[in-house]
Scaffold this motif. Sequence first.
Motif, short mmCIF file in Angstrom:
data_model
loop_
_atom_site.label_atom_id
_atom_site.label_comp_id
_atom_site.label_asym_id
_atom_site.label_seq_id
_atom_site.Cartn_x
_atom_site.Cartn_y
_atom_site.Cartn_z
N GLY A 147 0.79 -1.19 0.13
CA GLY A 147 -0.06 -0.01 -0.09
C GLY A 147 0.88 1.20 -0.03
N GLU A 148 1.09 1.87 1.06
CA GLU A 148 1.95 3.00 1.21
C GLU A 148 3.25 3.03 0.58
OE1 GLU A 148 0.90 5.81 2.87
OE2 GLU A 148 -1.02 4.76 3.59
N GLY A 149 3.88 1.72 0.44
CA GLY A 149 5.20 1.61 -0.32
C GLY A 149 4.91 1.97 -1.78
N GLY A 150 3.90 1.89 -2.32
CA GLY A 150 3.80 2.41 -3.70
C GLY A 150 2.70 1.27 -4.56
N PHE A 151 1.81 0.73 -3.93
CA PHE A 151 0.89 -0.20 -4.71
C PHE A 151 1.77 -1.06 -5.55
CE2 PHE A 151 -3.46 2.06 -4.72
CZ PHE A 151 -3.53 2.33 -3.36
N ILE A 152 2.77 -1.78 -4.94
CA ILE A 152 3.91 -2.62 -5.70
C ILE A 152 2.91 -3.97 -5.61
CG2 ILE A 152 5.94 -3.75 -5.82
CD1 ILE A 152 7.13 -1.05 -3.99
N ALA A 153 2.59 -4.54 -6.79
CA ALA A 153 2.11 -5.73 -7.00
C ALA A 153 3.24 -6.55 -7.46
CB ALA A 153 0.98 -5.75 -8.26
N SER A 208 -0.82 10.49 -2.56
CA SER A 208 0.62 10.11 -3.16
C SER A 208 0.98 8.88 -2.07
CB SER A 208 1.57 11.28 -3.02
OG SER A 208 1.62 11.52 -1.78
N CYS A 209 1.77 8.12 -2.73
CA CYS A 209 2.58 7.13 -1.69
C CYS A 209 3.90 6.79 -2.25
CB CYS A 209 1.55 6.06 -1.71
SG CYS A 209 1.24 5.20 -3.09
N GLY A 210 4.37 5.72 -1.83
CA GLY A 210 5.40 5.07 -2.31
C GLY A 210 6.94 5.51 -1.48
N THR A 211 7.80 4.93 -1.57
CA THR A 211 8.92 5.04 -0.54
C THR A 211 9.70 6.26 -1.02
OG1 THR A 211 9.56 2.30 -0.70
CG2 THR A 211 11.29 3.98 -0.26
N TYR A 212 9.65 6.46 -2.32
CA TYR A 212 10.25 7.68 -2.79
C TYR A 212 9.25 8.87 -2.87
CZ TYR A 212 13.00 3.90 -4.15
OH TYR A 212 13.84 2.54 -4.12
N GLY A 213 7.99 8.75 -2.68
CA GLY A 213 6.79 9.84 -2.61
C GLY A 213 6.67 10.12 -4.24
N ASN A 214 6.97 9.35 -5.10
CA ASN A 214 6.47 9.63 -6.36
C ASN A 214 5.34 8.82 -7.06
OD1 ASN A 214 8.07 6.99 -6.23
ND2 ASN A 214 8.63 7.56 -8.51
N VAL A 267 7.35 16.39 -8.89
CA VAL A 267 6.37 16.17 -10.30
C VAL A 267 5.07 15.51 -9.91
CG1 VAL A 267 6.04 15.58 -12.57
CG2 VAL A 267 8.24 16.34 -11.74
N ALA A 268 5.16 14.62 -9.01
CA ALA A 268 3.91 13.84 -8.65
C ALA A 268 3.00 14.81 -7.70
CB ALA A 268 4.29 12.46 -7.65
N ALA A 269 3.75 15.59 -6.72
CA ALA A 269 3.11 16.66 -6.05
C ALA A 269 2.19 17.60 -6.91
CB ALA A 269 4.06 17.08 -5.19
N GLU A 270 3.11 18.05 -7.80
CA GLU A 270 2.35 18.81 -8.81
C GLU A 270 1.08 18.42 -9.54
OE1 GLU A 270 4.98 21.13 -11.72
OE2 GLU A 270 6.63 20.32 -10.91
N ILE A 271 1.23 17.22 -9.85
CA ILE A 271 0.02 16.56 -10.54
C ILE A 271 -0.98 16.56 -9.49
CG2 ILE A 271 -0.98 14.58 -11.58
CD1 ILE A 271 2.02 13.86 -12.65
N SER A 272 -0.60 16.00 -8.39
CA SER A 272 -1.76 15.91 -7.41
C SER A 272 -2.50 17.43 -6.82
CB SER A 272 -1.36 15.24 -5.85
OG SER A 272 -2.16 14.81 -5.28
N ALA A 273 -1.77 18.30 -6.84
CA ALA A 273 -1.90 19.80 -6.48
C ALA A 273 -2.87 19.95 -7.37
CB ALA A 273 -0.93 20.64 -6.14
N ILE A 297 5.68 8.21 -10.94
CA ILE A 297 6.30 9.37 -11.81
C ILE A 297 7.86 9.44 -11.74
CG2 ILE A 297 6.09 11.79 -12.06
CD1 ILE A 297 3.52 10.09 -12.54
N ILE A 298 8.33 9.58 -12.94
CA ILE A 298 9.81 9.47 -13.11
C ILE A 298 10.45 10.68 -13.54
CG2 ILE A 298 10.12 6.90 -12.79
CD1 ILE A 298 10.16 6.83 -15.82
N GLU A 299 11.90 10.97 -13.79
CA GLU A 299 12.36 11.74 -14.30
C GLU A 299 12.65 11.18 -15.88
OE1 GLU A 299 12.96 14.90 -13.31
OE2 GLU A 299 13.01 14.58 -11.20
N PRO A 300 13.10 12.19 -16.67
CA PRO A 300 13.54 11.88 -17.98
C PRO A 300 14.39 10.90 -18.33
CG PRO A 300 13.63 13.94 -18.02
CD PRO A 300 13.40 13.63 -16.31
N ASP A 301 15.41 10.44 -17.10
CA ASP A 301 16.41 9.10 -17.44
C ASP A 301 15.27 7.76 -17.54
OD1 ASP A 301 15.73 8.56 -14.95
OD2 ASP A 301 17.60 9.33 -14.14
N GLY A 302 13.97 7.86 -17.10
CA GLY A 302 13.49 6.62 -17.36
C GLY A 302 13.25 5.91 -16.03
#
Length: 444
Positions: free
Chosen positions: A228-234, A406-412, A389-395, A377-382
């Motif tokens: 869950g909080e870790g990023g919806f990792i299946a 939002s969620c995920g270990t990296y908040g993205n 950026v994830a925070a911008e989308i959510s806002a 959500i990731i940077e251009p390096d893939g």
Amino acid sequence: MPELEQQRRIVTEIPGPVSQSLMARRTAAVSLGVGTVLPVFVAQADGGILQDVDGNSLIDLAAGIAVTSVGGSNPEVARRVADQVERFTHTCFMVAPYEGYVEVCERLAELTPGDHEKRSALFSTGAEAVENAVKIARTHTGRDAVAVFDHAYHGRTNLTMAMTAKNLPYKQGFGPFAGEVHRAPMSYPFRDPAGMTGEQAAQRAIDQLESQVGGDNLACVVIEPIQGEGGFIAPAEGFLPAIAAWCRERGIVFVADEVQTGFCRTGSWFACEHEGVVPDLIATAKGIAAGLPLAAVTGRAEIMDSVHAGGLGGTYGGNPVACAAALAAMDVMHEQGLAAKAARMGELLLGRLTQLQQEHAIIGDVRGRGAMVAIEIIEPDGLTPAPAVAAEISAACHREGVLTLSCGTYGNVLRFLPPLVMPEHLLDEAMDVVAKAVANLPRT
């Protein structure tokens, strides 16, 4: 109370003036340690809509973090709760029991995976359920060690903080934490080596636990079937069955933390059913009682009954009002076919978000199952996480009247957890808003 019209409607800025006034009162009275995702105050909730105190109607893609699956004011839940409140609100089941507690446990025995004999114990929160599952496993096995996984989230008590992987905001400054908790690598298909199968990822975790802890020392392995909080990792197919098989071979109690995934959220009653995994113990909460505080540990009778009398419980665990809500919510899930409804939501969400991913490189991964779906959500390096950026989308979604989390270990990671009774037109409209927010970013 009249039914809420199932339409998004924005009549003020978000937050509006009344919400802003209430936020000032909140700041003066409530600890700053209690965060807020969206500073609007709710006046009414129903179906897929939250109506705030300023009259704005927002589309709810959070469901109170997968709690209000049958809606925020389901009439059947409200009726049974009101009836129970009129009769009595509390006795403490350990002091003077009541039928509702027993009926919830009977229903859990029927619904949870496996046809073995089962017992349940009821609590108030998901963290309590997970912690008590560990207590039960330790008693049954006579062992101390607990295995958890990278990116896991299990709660905010001392033990469950130790079991949780992410430091901020959950653990920072709160230690020292409970000992004998050991972490193994999770199957994370987006970030694992290319071509790694679920079985290979499981063997990686097993090898680490065998070498660093020893299977003979493990009381239990605790895992979220979808994190869950870790990023919806299946995890990759085959990962969960391989871990469960190893646990059986080594006499380790396999505990499924289905606090967020349980009760139709992923398109089946429980997420472990997707691969036919039958846990020894299963921890549930959130969606079980339509917003009232209730949690449970359900499992094999010989494991659950290994605890001495009085070893499990709590003053409010299995409160009669919460039990009434749970029984009503489970009836609604059955009668309205909400597992199938969640599966349909998953098709819509994954379809819309996969199309969006093809149009915008910042979406590195689309994943999830049923009404539990996320984008990373990731940077251009893939690969590099892009939390800002994830925070911008959510806002941007919030400004347009769509509540996202939002969620995920990296908040993205942006996660989508609509109430399972949300009308399909609202879900489609919410995805339009998400797509617009992504398209309007300076870089996509």
